[in-house]
Design a protein around this motif. Structure first.
Motif, PDB file in Angstrom:
ATOM      1  N   CYS A  20       0.854  -1.190   0.000  1.00  0.00           N
ATOM      2  CA  CYS A  20       0.000   0.000   0.000  1.00  0.00           C
ATOM      3  C   CYS A  20       0.893   1.245   0.000  1.00  0.00           C
ATOM      4  O   CYS A  20       1.764   1.375   0.857  1.00  0.00           O
ATOM      5  CB  CYS A  20      -0.885   0.005   1.236  1.00  0.00           C
ATOM      6  N   GLN A  21       0.677   2.117  -0.940  1.00  0.00           N
ATOM      7  CA  GLN A  21       1.492   3.334  -1.036  1.00  0.00           C
ATOM      8  C   GLN A  21       0.918   4.473  -0.211  1.00  0.00           C
ATOM      9  O   GLN A  21       1.656   5.248   0.375  1.00  0.00           O
ATOM     10  CB  GLN A  21       1.598   3.774  -2.507  1.00  0.00           C
ATOM     11  N   ASP A  22      -0.392   4.575  -0.151  1.00  0.00           N
ATOM     12  CA  ASP A  22      -1.024   5.726   0.496  1.00  0.00           C
ATOM     13  C   ASP A  22      -1.775   5.370   1.779  1.00  0.00           C
ATOM     14  O   ASP A  22      -2.543   6.155   2.288  1.00  0.00           O
ATOM     15  CB  ASP A  22      -1.980   6.404  -0.474  1.00  0.00           C
ATOM     16  N   CYS A  23      -1.519   4.209   2.321  1.00  0.00           N
ATOM     17  CA  CYS A  23      -2.225   3.746   3.515  1.00  0.00           C
ATOM     18  C   CYS A  23      -1.459   4.169   4.769  1.00  0.00           C
ATOM     19  O   CYS A  23      -0.247   3.952   4.855  1.00  0.00           O
ATOM     20  CB  CYS A  23      -2.380   2.225   3.474  1.00  0.00           C
TER      21      CYS A  23
END
Length: 163
Positions: A98-101
């Motif tokens: 996950c990049q934006d979690c």
């Protein structure tokens, strides 16, 4: 998805003719009420995945090249729609971090925990059934109600651990 639904309906037809003859796209389209243009793309995807073969000519058409008991419904849906996982960080075939979690760098992610259970339940059911099972179920449903056999089904509820 509609693509998987149409794909499974086409394979249901092809499974019934597994030891018989190839089926033309138009036969499958008409019998299963699948738009021909949509069906062509589905059949090509299944051919590229090694599930189907095609032969041109008067006696040509599509046929299964693997025995129906060797092809799981999970394999078909993954071929047509991609991973079964609802989010990429729990996928076994297309894992992505996950990049934006906000939980990406944490030890515990509450979203990932639940979505992993969802992925496992979906996978367990779809990978359990083959085209042969699917075809038998379809043939059973075509019988009059009084002649159907009752069989315990493999449901998502039975796979989810009780708390």
């Amino acid at each position: 998805s509609k693509k998987s639904e149409y794909g499974l309906r086409a394979l249901l037809e092809l499974t019934q003719f597994y030891d018989d003859r190839p089926l033309r796209r138009s036969e499958i389209s008409e019998k299963q009420q699948i738009p021909l243009g949509f069906l062509e793309g589905i059949l090509l995807s299944l051919k590229h995945a090694g599930v189907l073969a095609s032969r041109p000519g008067v006696d040509g058409g599509y046929r299964l090249i693997k025995a129906p008991e060797q092809v799981s419904l999970g394999q078909i849906i993954r071929t047509l729609d991609g991973p079964l996982a609802p989010i990429p960080c729990v996928s076994q075939t297309a894992y992505q971090t996950c990049q934006d979690c906000p939980y990406a760098n944490e030890r515990h992610c509450p979203i990932q925990t639940i979505m992993l259970e969802v992925r496992n339940a979906i996978s367990s059911i779809l990978d359990h059934y083959t085209l042969r099972d699917f075809s038998k179920t379809s043939l059973e449903l075509q019988k009059p109600r009084s002649k159907r056999t009752v069989k315990k089904s493999h449901t998502a509820k039975s796979l989810i651990p009780k708390s």
